[in-house]
Write a protein that holds these residues in place. Structure first.
Motif, PDB file in Angstrom:
ATOM      1  N   LEU A  44     -52.729  10.643   7.619  1.00 12.32           N
ATOM      2  CA  LEU A  44     -53.680  11.659   8.064  1.00 12.32           C
ATOM      3  C   LEU A  44     -54.480  12.179   6.876  1.00 12.32           C
ATOM      4  O   LEU A  44     -53.932  12.349   5.789  1.00 12.32           O
ATOM      5  N   TRP A  45     -55.760  12.423   7.084  1.00 15.15           N
ATOM      6  CA  TRP A  45     -56.602  13.046   6.074  1.00 15.15           C
ATOM      7  C   TRP A  45     -56.871  14.496   6.485  1.00 15.15           C
ATOM      8  O   TRP A  45     -56.691  14.874   7.647  1.00 15.15           O
ATOM      9  N   GLU A  46     -57.321  15.280   5.534  1.00 13.44           N
ATOM     10  CA  GLU A  46     -57.717  16.653   5.823  1.00 13.44           C
ATOM     11  C   GLU A  46     -58.847  17.057   4.886  1.00 13.44           C
ATOM     12  O   GLU A  46     -59.062  16.418   3.845  1.00 13.44           O
ATOM     13  N   VAL A  47     -59.570  18.088   5.251  1.00 10.19           N
ATOM     14  CA  VAL A  47     -60.537  18.711   4.366  1.00 10.19           C
ATOM     15  C   VAL A  47     -59.975  20.073   3.987  1.00 10.19           C
ATOM     16  O   VAL A  47     -59.763  20.921   4.859  1.00 10.19           O
ATOM     17  N   THR A  48     -59.697  20.249   2.721  1.00  8.40           N
ATOM     18  CA  THR A  48     -59.144  21.522   2.257  1.00  8.40           C
ATOM     19  C   THR A  48     -60.144  22.643   2.521  1.00  8.40           C
ATOM     20  O   THR A  48     -61.358  22.429   2.503  1.00  8.40           O
ATOM     21  N   GLU A  49     -59.619  23.809   2.793  1.00  3.05           N
ATOM     22  CA  GLU A  49     -60.413  25.005   3.085  1.00  3.05           C
ATOM     23  C   GLU A  49     -61.121  24.937   4.435  1.00  3.05           C
ATOM     24  O   GLU A  49     -61.940  25.804   4.758  1.00  3.05           O
ATOM     25  N   GLN A  50     -60.843  23.884   5.216  1.00  2.22           N
ATOM     26  CA  GLN A  50     -61.397  23.799   6.559  1.00  2.22           C
ATOM     27  C   GLN A  50     -60.321  23.263   7.509  1.00  2.22           C
ATOM     28  O   GLN A  50     -59.370  22.609   7.089  1.00  2.22           O
ATOM     29  N   PHE A  51     -60.496  23.558   8.797  1.00  3.55           N
ATOM     30  CA  PHE A  51     -59.567  23.036   9.791  1.00  3.55           C
ATOM     31  C   PHE A  51     -60.096  21.706  10.305  1.00  3.55           C
ATOM     32  O   PHE A  51     -60.503  21.565  11.453  1.00  3.55           O
ATOM     33  N   MET A  52     -60.098  20.706   9.415  1.00  2.00           N
ATOM     34  CA  MET A  52     -60.563  19.368   9.752  1.00  2.00           C
ATOM     35  C   MET A  52     -59.507  18.360   9.313  1.00  2.00           C
ATOM     36  O   MET A  52     -59.030  18.410   8.177  1.00  2.00           O
ATOM     37  N   SER A  53     -59.163  17.445  10.218  1.00  3.14           N
ATOM     38  CA  SER A  53     -58.205  16.394   9.872  1.00  3.14           C
ATOM     39  C   SER A  53     -58.298  15.277  10.899  1.00  3.14           C
ATOM     40  O   SER A  53     -58.981  15.400  11.925  1.00  3.14           O
ATOM     41  N   GLY A  54     -57.618  14.185  10.618  1.00  4.89           N
ATOM     42  CA  GLY A  54     -57.611  13.050  11.524  1.00  4.89           C
ATOM     43  C   GLY A  54     -56.869  11.877  10.904  1.00  4.89           C
ATOM     44  O   GLY A  54     -56.402  11.949   9.758  1.00  4.89           O
ATOM     45  N   PRO A  55     -56.750  10.765  11.634  1.00  5.55           N
ATOM     46  CA  PRO A  55     -56.020   9.596  11.127  1.00  5.55           C
ATOM     47  C   PRO A  55     -56.888   8.707  10.245  1.00  5.55           C
ATOM     48  O   PRO A  55     -58.117   8.694  10.371  1.00  5.55           O
ATOM     49  N   PHE A  56     -56.244   7.966   9.354  1.00  7.85           N
ATOM     50  CA  PHE A  56     -56.945   6.957   8.567  1.00  7.85           C
ATOM     51  C   PHE A  56     -56.110   5.693   8.484  1.00  7.85           C
ATOM     52  O   PHE A  56     -54.882   5.711   8.613  1.00  7.85           O
TER      53      PHE A  56
END
Length: 324
Positions: A265-277
């Protein structure tokens, strides 16, 4: 002339043990569906439970559980006519004949993958399923990847700039666009979907960036975090590997080249964004480096299995070509 006619007929037909011609026609079926030909009693018992646990196991790397394959069960007497044209089928036979697993290719349609599992008892059938589980799953996956790649070749993106830079050929649908056209060392392809985006990254790193040792997971994570945080544009924070979930890493190959396959899973720090890779680090012995090709998804409200499967088919289409 007559001999040519005979050759033509032989090329388009098969003959059964009763000398009945069987015309091989195009198969049918939704992507990643498997038709289960099995008696209701077996399907509702331990045999059915085992098949569901093997073939409908959750896909690694997804936040919400989704099965690798969708299973559709019918009784053996219903397996006839157009139903036999399903691209993937698995037939279970309770029989005193020799137990085993038989795999067939394009028996009733083309392309088609068929698996017949036979045993004298339910326990014997379960034993055959478990002993051949990995082989059966890989066979169906290869069939579906090949079919997806065939469909994508009918409407493919011009990837000549990628070929010139990395000496690879790759099949990408025209639904993707180049998002970093001025960067000669980092290719970023993006596809807008109803629920978000699907992206692909391609770049190279030196061989010593991913040593082949027990710390390979940490090395791959370090590489993708370093590149992702610099190259993937976000409004705030950085594009990195999700820290709460450890990625799955397996040794694999892509068209004969050694590769590490990483799912996570990836994420964007400081945001509520994530998903599979899905990431492949492919060793290129001619350059003595790693080609990194990764696909990732941002579609938080959507089912993601089929999106991840499309990325897998694209990444596995990579084929190295001779340098000019």
């Amino acid at each position: 002339m007559r001999s040519l006619l005979y050759i033509f007929i032989a090329a388009i037909t098969l003959t059964s043990c009763k000398d009945t011609p069987i015309i091989i026609k195009d198969s049918a079926g939704r992507m990643n569906d498997i038709l289960l030909v099995i008696d209701n009693d077996l399907w509702e018992g331990e045999v059915g439970d085992t098949l569901r646990n093997v073939l409908a196991a959750p896909v690694d790397g997804l936040v919400r559980e989704e099965p690798q394959f969708t299973l559709n069960q019918i009784k053996p007497e219903s397996f006839k006519g157009l139903i036999k044209k399903n691209r993937n089928y698995l037939k279970v036979e309770l029989s005193n004949k020799k137990a085993g697993v038989n795999m067939t290719n394009s028996l009733y349609a083309n392309p088609q993958t068929g698996v017949v599992i036979r045993g004298a008892t339910s326990a014997g059938i379960v034993e055959q399923i478990m002993g051949n589980a990995a082989r059966i799953k890989e066979l169906y996956n290869q069939t579906e990847v090949a079919e997806k790649q065939r469909l994508m070749r009918n409407s493919r993106l011009n990837t000549s700039v990628i070929k010139e830079r990395f000496n690879i050929e790759i099949t990408v649908p025209r639904t993707y666009r180049y998002a970093a056209p001025d960067d000669n060392d980092f290719f970023w392809l993006r596809r807008g979907i109803k629920e978000g985006t699907m992206d692909i990254m391609i770049y190279e790193v030196p061989r010593n960036a991913i040593p082949q040792d027990s710390n390979v997971v940490a090395s791959i994570t370090k590489v993708r975090d370093s590149v992702g945080s610099r190259k993937v544009t976000v409004d705030k924070g950085a594009f990195v590997t999700e820290r709460a979930y450890s990625p799955y890493v397996n040794e694999s190959n892509v068209n004969g080249k050694f590769a590490y396959e990483t799912k996570g899973l990836w994420e964007v720090t400081e945001q509520f964004m994530s998903g599979p890779f899905l990431n492949y680090a492919i060793y290129n012995e001619k350059k003595d480096n790693w080609l990194i090709i990764e696909g990732y998804i941002f579609a938080p409200s959507a089912k993601q299995r089929n999106y991840l499967f499309e990325l897998e088919a694209i990444l596995k289409s990579v084929n190295f070509v001779e340098e000019k």
